[in-house]
Design a protein around this motif. Structure first.
Motif, PDB file in Angstrom:
ATOM      1  N   ARG A  25       0.852  -1.188   0.000  1.00  0.00           N
ATOM      2  CA  ARG A  25       0.000   0.000   0.000  1.00  0.00           C
ATOM      3  C   ARG A  25       0.886   1.236   0.000  1.00  0.00           C
ATOM      4  NH1 ARG A  25       0.381   3.709   4.615  1.00  0.00           N
ATOM      5  NH2 ARG A  25       1.073   2.473   6.402  1.00  0.00           N
ATOM      6  N   THR A  26       0.337   2.336  -0.432  1.00  0.00           N
ATOM      7  CA  THR A  26       1.049   3.606  -0.397  1.00  0.00           C
ATOM      8  C   THR A  26       0.269   4.577   0.488  1.00  0.00           C
ATOM      9  OG1 THR A  26      -0.097   4.597  -2.277  1.00  0.00           O
ATOM     10  CG2 THR A  26       1.831   3.209  -2.762  1.00  0.00           C
ATOM     11  N   ALA A  27       0.785   5.764   0.648  1.00  0.00           N
ATOM     12  CA  ALA A  27       0.089   6.762   1.450  1.00  0.00           C
ATOM     13  C   ALA A  27      -1.257   7.123   0.849  1.00  0.00           C
ATOM     14  CB  ALA A  27       0.953   8.013   1.581  1.00  0.00           C
ATOM     15  N   ASP A  28      -1.435   6.867  -0.442  1.00  0.00           N
ATOM     16  CA  ASP A  28      -2.658   7.284  -1.125  1.00  0.00           C
ATOM     17  C   ASP A  28      -3.469   6.118  -1.672  1.00  0.00           C
ATOM     18  OD1 ASP A  28      -4.186   9.612  -1.837  1.00  0.00           O
ATOM     19  OD2 ASP A  28      -3.687   9.217  -3.944  1.00  0.00           O
ATOM     20  N   GLU A  29      -3.012   4.868  -1.437  1.00  0.00           N
ATOM     21  CA  GLU A  29      -3.680   3.746  -2.099  1.00  0.00           C
ATOM     22  C   GLU A  29      -3.557   2.474  -1.272  1.00  0.00           C
ATOM     23  OE1 GLU A  29      -3.194   2.799  -6.519  1.00  0.00           O
ATOM     24  OE2 GLU A  29      -2.038   1.173  -5.599  1.00  0.00           O
ATOM     25  N   LEU A  30      -4.707   1.834  -1.020  1.00  0.00           N
ATOM     26  CA  LEU A  30      -4.729   0.468  -0.519  1.00  0.00           C
ATOM     27  C   LEU A  30      -4.850  -0.480  -1.708  1.00  0.00           C
ATOM     28  CD1 LEU A  30      -7.139   0.822   2.557  1.00  0.00           C
ATOM     29  CD2 LEU A  30      -4.634   0.830   2.547  1.00  0.00           C
ATOM     30  N   VAL A  31      -4.346  -1.701  -1.536  1.00  0.00           N
ATOM     31  CA  VAL A  31      -4.282  -2.663  -2.636  1.00  0.00           C
ATOM     32  C   VAL A  31      -5.264  -3.789  -2.341  1.00  0.00           C
ATOM     33  CG1 VAL A  31      -2.760  -4.063  -4.072  1.00  0.00           C
ATOM     34  CG2 VAL A  31      -1.850  -2.055  -2.883  1.00  0.00           C
ATOM     35  N   PHE A  32      -6.472  -3.693  -2.921  1.00  0.00           N
ATOM     36  CA  PHE A  32      -7.508  -4.688  -2.679  1.00  0.00           C
ATOM     37  C   PHE A  32      -7.376  -5.853  -3.667  1.00  0.00           C
ATOM     38  CE2 PHE A  32     -11.154  -2.540  -0.121  1.00  0.00           C
ATOM     39  CZ  PHE A  32     -10.260  -2.144   0.848  1.00  0.00           C
ATOM     40  N   SER A  33      -8.353  -6.736  -3.632  1.00  0.00           N
ATOM     41  CA  SER A  33      -8.248  -8.025  -4.319  1.00  0.00           C
ATOM     42  C   SER A  33      -8.199  -7.884  -5.839  1.00  0.00           C
ATOM     43  CB  SER A  33      -9.414  -8.922  -3.927  1.00  0.00           C
ATOM     44  OG  SER A  33      -9.309  -9.301  -2.582  1.00  0.00           O
ATOM     45  N   GLY A  34      -7.707  -8.949  -6.483  1.00  0.00           N
ATOM     46  CA  GLY A  34      -7.591  -8.986  -7.931  1.00  0.00           C
ATOM     47  C   GLY A  34      -6.991 -10.289  -8.401  1.00  0.00           C
ATOM     48  N   SER A  35      -6.404 -10.265  -9.582  1.00  0.00           N
ATOM     49  CA  SER A  35      -5.906 -11.488 -10.213  1.00  0.00           C
ATOM     50  C   SER A  35      -4.574 -11.214 -10.879  1.00  0.00           C
ATOM     51  CB  SER A  35      -6.931 -12.001 -11.237  1.00  0.00           C
ATOM     52  OG  SER A  35      -7.327 -10.979 -12.133  1.00  0.00           O
ATOM     53  N   ALA A  36      -3.981 -12.263 -11.454  1.00  0.00           N
ATOM     54  CA  ALA A  36      -2.707 -12.116 -12.153  1.00  0.00           C
ATOM     55  C   ALA A  36      -2.697 -13.022 -13.372  1.00  0.00           C
ATOM     56  CB  ALA A  36      -1.533 -12.455 -11.225  1.00  0.00           C
ATOM     57  N   VAL A  37      -2.009 -12.567 -14.414  1.00  0.00           N
ATOM     58  CA  VAL A  37      -1.889 -13.331 -15.656  1.00  0.00           C
ATOM     59  C   VAL A  37      -0.447 -13.285 -16.129  1.00  0.00           C
ATOM     60  CG1 VAL A  37      -4.271 -12.834 -16.343  1.00  0.00           C
ATOM     61  CG2 VAL A  37      -2.422 -11.344 -17.139  1.00  0.00           C
ATOM     62  N   ALA A  38      -0.089 -14.265 -16.931  1.00  0.00           N
ATOM     63  CA  ALA A  38       1.179 -14.235 -17.655  1.00  0.00           C
ATOM     64  C   ALA A  38       0.881 -13.716 -19.060  1.00  0.00           C
ATOM     65  CB  ALA A  38       1.804 -15.622 -17.704  1.00  0.00           C
ATOM     66  N   ASP A  39       1.393 -12.540 -19.374  1.00  0.00           N
ATOM     67  CA  ASP A  39       1.125 -11.907 -20.676  1.00  0.00           C
ATOM     68  C   ASP A  39       2.142 -12.432 -21.680  1.00  0.00           C
ATOM     69  OD1 ASP A  39       0.206 -10.299 -22.685  1.00  0.00           O
ATOM     70  OD2 ASP A  39       0.958  -8.419 -21.835  1.00  0.00           O
ATOM     71  N   VAL A  40       1.959 -13.691 -22.083  1.00  0.00           N
ATOM     72  CA  VAL A  40       2.975 -14.382 -22.883  1.00  0.00           C
ATOM     73  C   VAL A  40       3.122 -13.787 -24.280  1.00  0.00           C
ATOM     74  CG1 VAL A  40       2.777 -16.539 -21.595  1.00  0.00           C
ATOM     75  CG2 VAL A  40       1.270 -16.141 -23.552  1.00  0.00           C
ATOM     76  N   THR A  50      -7.569  -3.944  -7.393  1.00  0.00           N
ATOM     77  CA  THR A  50      -8.386  -2.775  -7.113  1.00  0.00           C
ATOM     78  C   THR A  50      -7.580  -1.773  -6.295  1.00  0.00           C
ATOM     79  OG1 THR A  50     -10.443  -4.037  -7.194  1.00  0.00           O
ATOM     80  CG2 THR A  50     -10.503  -1.924  -6.048  1.00  0.00           C
ATOM     81  N   ALA A  51      -7.363  -0.605  -6.885  1.00  0.00           N
ATOM     82  CA  ALA A  51      -6.694   0.497  -6.193  1.00  0.00           C
ATOM     83  C   ALA A  51      -7.759   1.291  -5.441  1.00  0.00           C
ATOM     84  CB  ALA A  51      -5.960   1.383  -7.195  1.00  0.00           C
ATOM     85  N   VAL A  52      -7.613   1.343  -4.126  1.00  0.00           N
ATOM     86  CA  VAL A  52      -8.601   1.998  -3.277  1.00  0.00           C
ATOM     87  C   VAL A  52      -8.021   3.300  -2.738  1.00  0.00           C
ATOM     88  CG1 VAL A  52     -10.018   1.806  -1.201  1.00  0.00           C
ATOM     89  CG2 VAL A  52      -9.637  -0.200  -2.646  1.00  0.00           C
ATOM     90  N   ARG A  53      -8.673   4.395  -3.070  1.00  0.00           N
ATOM     91  CA  ARG A  53      -8.268   5.706  -2.558  1.00  0.00           C
ATOM     92  C   ARG A  53      -9.283   6.120  -1.499  1.00  0.00           C
ATOM     93  NH1 ARG A  53      -7.807   9.837  -7.259  1.00  0.00           N
ATOM     94  NH2 ARG A  53      -6.503  10.968  -5.755  1.00  0.00           N
ATOM     95  N   PRO A  54      -8.890   6.122  -0.229  1.00  0.00           N
ATOM     96  CA  PRO A  54      -9.832   6.513   0.823  1.00  0.00           C
ATOM     97  C   PRO A  54     -10.307   7.948   0.642  1.00  0.00           C
ATOM     98  CG  PRO A  54      -7.900   5.400   1.733  1.00  0.00           C
ATOM     99  CD  PRO A  54      -7.589   5.696   0.296  1.00  0.00           C
ATOM    100  N   ALA A  55     -11.530   8.193   1.102  1.00  0.00           N
ATOM    101  CA  ALA A  55     -12.091   9.548   1.007  1.00  0.00           C
ATOM    102  C   ALA A  55     -11.286  10.512   1.866  1.00  0.00           C
ATOM    103  CB  ALA A  55     -13.549   9.529   1.456  1.00  0.00           C
ATOM    104  N   ARG A  56     -11.174  11.740   1.360  1.00  0.00           N
ATOM    105  CA  ARG A  56     -10.537  12.823   2.109  1.00  0.00           C
ATOM    106  C   ARG A  56     -11.423  14.057   2.036  1.00  0.00           C
ATOM    107  NH1 ARG A  56      -4.574  12.889  -0.514  1.00  0.00           N
ATOM    108  NH2 ARG A  56      -5.695  14.515  -1.686  1.00  0.00           N
ATOM    109  N   ALA A  57     -11.041  15.091   2.768  1.00  0.00           N
ATOM    110  CA  ALA A  57     -11.857  16.304   2.792  1.00  0.00           C
ATOM    111  C   ALA A  57     -11.992  16.918   1.406  1.00  0.00           C
ATOM    112  CB  ALA A  57     -11.253  17.306   3.762  1.00  0.00           C
ATOM    113  N   ASP A  58     -10.962  16.730   0.552  1.00  0.00           N
ATOM    114  CA  ASP A  58     -10.968  17.381  -0.757  1.00  0.00           C
ATOM    115  C   ASP A  58     -11.420  16.465  -1.890  1.00  0.00           C
ATOM    116  OD1 ASP A  58      -8.752  15.745  -0.525  1.00  0.00           O
ATOM    117  OD2 ASP A  58      -7.453  17.054  -1.728  1.00  0.00           O
TER     118      ASP A  58
END
Length: 469
Positions: free
Chosen positions: A85-100, A119-127
C-alpha cells in the motif's frame, strides 16, 4: 522454493502459544493478518499465491498484496510484500496473468511480464470522495519484484464500490482478455474485454440473482467439464458478505454458458430459500474462493479464505491470523435431479501433522450416524458431525470444539444437504489440520469448512451409529 523470489525475513519470528493452532498444509502468513487469496497463477512450474495482508499487524488495515509460492500446492514459501500500500492507495483483491504475447507491451524482448490486476482503493478525504478503480502492476523477473503501471488506473467508473477483478484470456490466438469485476452494492458482476490489459470495453452485466443479502465480491468465471462427458459448462463464482448459507460470509455459484462477452445462467431459482441455491461450501469458514490461471493439464484449482468476516478479527491467534483453504480441484457432475453441481476434491498432504479420515456411513431411511473428532482425552475438545438419513443432512457442531467464547457468533452448528438421491450410504473425507477442518461429502459434491481452536489436536475418531430420532 521459487529461486526467482526472495523469502520474507524470518529472523524476528518466535513460537507463540497460538502456533499450536497454525496449520501445516493450509497456508498462513508468517506473522500478520491474511484474508482473500489474490492473483492465483501457475507459471514456469511455480504456483503463485498472492493474498490480502496487513504487514503491520494481525487485524485488517494497511492492505497490501502478500506473496507465496509453491511447486506442490501444499508447501508454501512466503516472500516479501509484492504490492505494498502507499500513502494514497490500498491494494484490494484482484488477479494475475502471464502476458505471454506481450499484449500490454510491458516486457522487453526475451521477457514475459506477469501482470497483476488489482483494485486500487483511494480513501475519502476532505478534498475528494473515495474511489475504487482497477490498476496494474507487473513483474519481468518471475515475480521477484513488482512495479505499478504508470498509466493507472486502467478502469475507473467513478465508483466507491467497484472491485476484485478476475482476468483471463478467452479464445485462441485471436482472442481477448476478459475481466469480471464486482459492482458490489448493486449485487452485479460486470464483464469487460480488452486486447491489451490496458484499454477495457464494457460488455454486459449479470445480477442481482440468488443470494443478495450482502455485497457481492470476488467474482470468478471459468469453464468446467461435465464428468463422464466431453461437454463444457461455465461457472460464475460470487462471494457475498453477509448473506452466506451458514451466516456471515459465503460463496455461491451459477452454472451456464459464456460466449466471451455475456454469461447466461442455465438456472435461476425463484425461491427465497437459500437451500435451493448453489453454494461452494456450507460451512462458515470458506470465502472469496478464486481459481488459478494457467494451471497445468487443464486442471481447475481453487483456494478460498478459511474464515468469516463475522469474527475473523477476533480468532485467538497471533501475531498471525487466518489461513487459506486447501487447494481444491473442481469438475461438474450432473446430479439425479438434473442440475449441474460443482464437485471439489482437495489436494491432500502427506504429512503426519494432518489427519485425513475416510469413512462410509449409513444414511438410509431411519439411519443416523455421529462422527466425533476429539482429543482422545476425557472432557477434551470435540467436533461432532451427524449424518441423518431421514433429513438427508450433514450437521457440524463445534460448540464444544475448544475456545469458542472469543466471539458470540462462533459457537455454531452448521447444516449441509446430502447430495440428492436415495443412497443408503454416504462417503465422508475429513481433513483436520490444526485449526482448519474441511469435510467432503460423496466425492466433494457437498463441502463444509469449519475453524476450531481445540485444547489439544483433534486426532481421535469415534463413529456412533444409531437409529434416526
Amino acid at each position: 522454493m521459487n529461486p526467482t523470489c526472495t523469502p520474507a525475513d524470518d529472523a524476528t519470528h518466535a513460537p507463540t502459544v497460538s502456533d499450536r493452532w497454525r496449520p501445516a498444509a493450509h497456508f498462513t502468513a508468517r506473522r500478520s493478518w491474511l484474508n482473500d487469496p489474490n492473483g492465483l497463477l501457475h507459471h514456469d512450474g511455480v504456483y503463485h499465491l498472492f493474498f490480502q495482508t496487513n504487514p503491520d499487524g494481525s487485524t485488517w488495515g494497511d492492505i497490501s498484496w502478500g506473496h507465496a509460492t509453491s511447486t506442490d500446492l501444499l508447501t508454501w514459501t512466503e516472500h516479501d510484500i509484492a504490492i505494498p500500500r502507499t500513502a494514497d492507495e490500498l491494494v484490494f483483491s484482484g488477479s494475475a496473468v502471464a502476458d505471454v504475447h506481450n499484449t500490454a507491451g510491458l516486457a522487453a524482448p526475451g521477457q514475459t511480464a506477469l501482470v497483476a490486476i488489482y483494485t486500487a482503493v483511494r480513501p475519502a478525504r476532505a478534498d475528494r470522495p473515495g474511489s475504487q478503480a482497477q490498476a496494474l502492476a507487473y513483474s519481468v523477473d518471475g515475480g521477484r519484484s513488482w512495479e505499478r503501471y504508470a498509466g493507472n488506473p486502467v478502469l475507473d467508473i467513478g465508483s466507491e464500490e467497484f472491485r476484485d477483478p478476475k482476468v483471463f484470456w478467452y479464445g485462441g490466438p485471436d482472442g481477448h482478455w476478459v475481466m469480471v469485476v464486482a459492482e458490489a452494492v448493486d449485487r452485479r458482476v460486470a464483464v469487460y474485454t480488452s486486447p491489451n490489459l490496458i484499454e477495457w470495453t464494457f460488455e454486459s452485466r449479470f445480477g442481482p440473482a440468488h443470494a443478495v443479502g450482502g455485497v457481492w465480491e470476488c467474482p470468478d468465471l471459468f469453464p468446467l467439464t461435465v464428468r463422464g462427458t466431453d461437454r463444457t459448462r461455465w461457472v460464475l463464482v460470487v462471494s457475498l458478505n453477509p448473506g452466506g448459507i451458514a451466516g456471515g460470509t459465503g460463496t455461491q455459484y451459477f452454472v451456464g454458458d459464456f460466449d466471451g462477452r455475456t454469461f447466461t445462467p442455465e438456472r435461476l431459482s425463484l425461491s427465497q430459500d437459500p437451500r435451493d441455491l448453489d453454494w461452494l461450501d456450507h460451512g462458515r469458514d470458506y470465502y472469496a474462493a478464486v481459481s488459478f490461471n494457467d494451471a497445468p493439464d487443464g486442471r481447475r484449482l481453487t483456494i478460498g479464505w478459511a474464515s468469516n468476516w463475522d469474527y475473523a478479527a477476533h480468532t485467538p491467534t497471533g501475531p498471525w491470523r487466518s489461513a487459506m483453504s486447501l487447494a481444491r480441484e473442481l469438475d461438474l457432475v450432473r446430479a439425479v435431479d438434473g442440475r449441474h453441481r460443482v464437485a471439489q476434491r482437495p489436494v491432500l498432504p502427506d504429512d503426519p501433522r494432518v489427519t485425513v479420515v475416510d469413512l462410509t456411513v449409513a444414511s438410509g431411511a431411519g439411519e443416523r450416524t455421529e462422527v466425533v473428532l476429539s482429543t482422545g482425552e476425557p472432557g477434551g475438545s470435540e467436533l461432532v458431525l451427524t449424518v441423518d438419513g431421514d433429513a438427508r443432512t450433514l450437521t457440524c457442531d463445534r460448540t464444544r470444539s475448544g475456545d469458542v467464547g472469543f466471539h458470540p457468533a462462533f459457537a455454531s452448528v452448521e447444516t449441509a444437504p446430502l447430495p440428492p438421491g436415495d443412497a443408503t450410504t454416504t462417503d465422508l473425507r475429513i481433513v483436520v489440520d490444526a485449526c482448519v477442518v474441511e469435510i467432503y461429502v460423496d466425492g466433494g459434491q457437498v463441502t463444509l469448512t469449519a475453524l476450531v481452536f481445540p485444547d489439544a489436536p483433534l486426532v481421535a475418531v469415534r463413529v456412533l451409529p444409531s437409529r434416526a430420532r
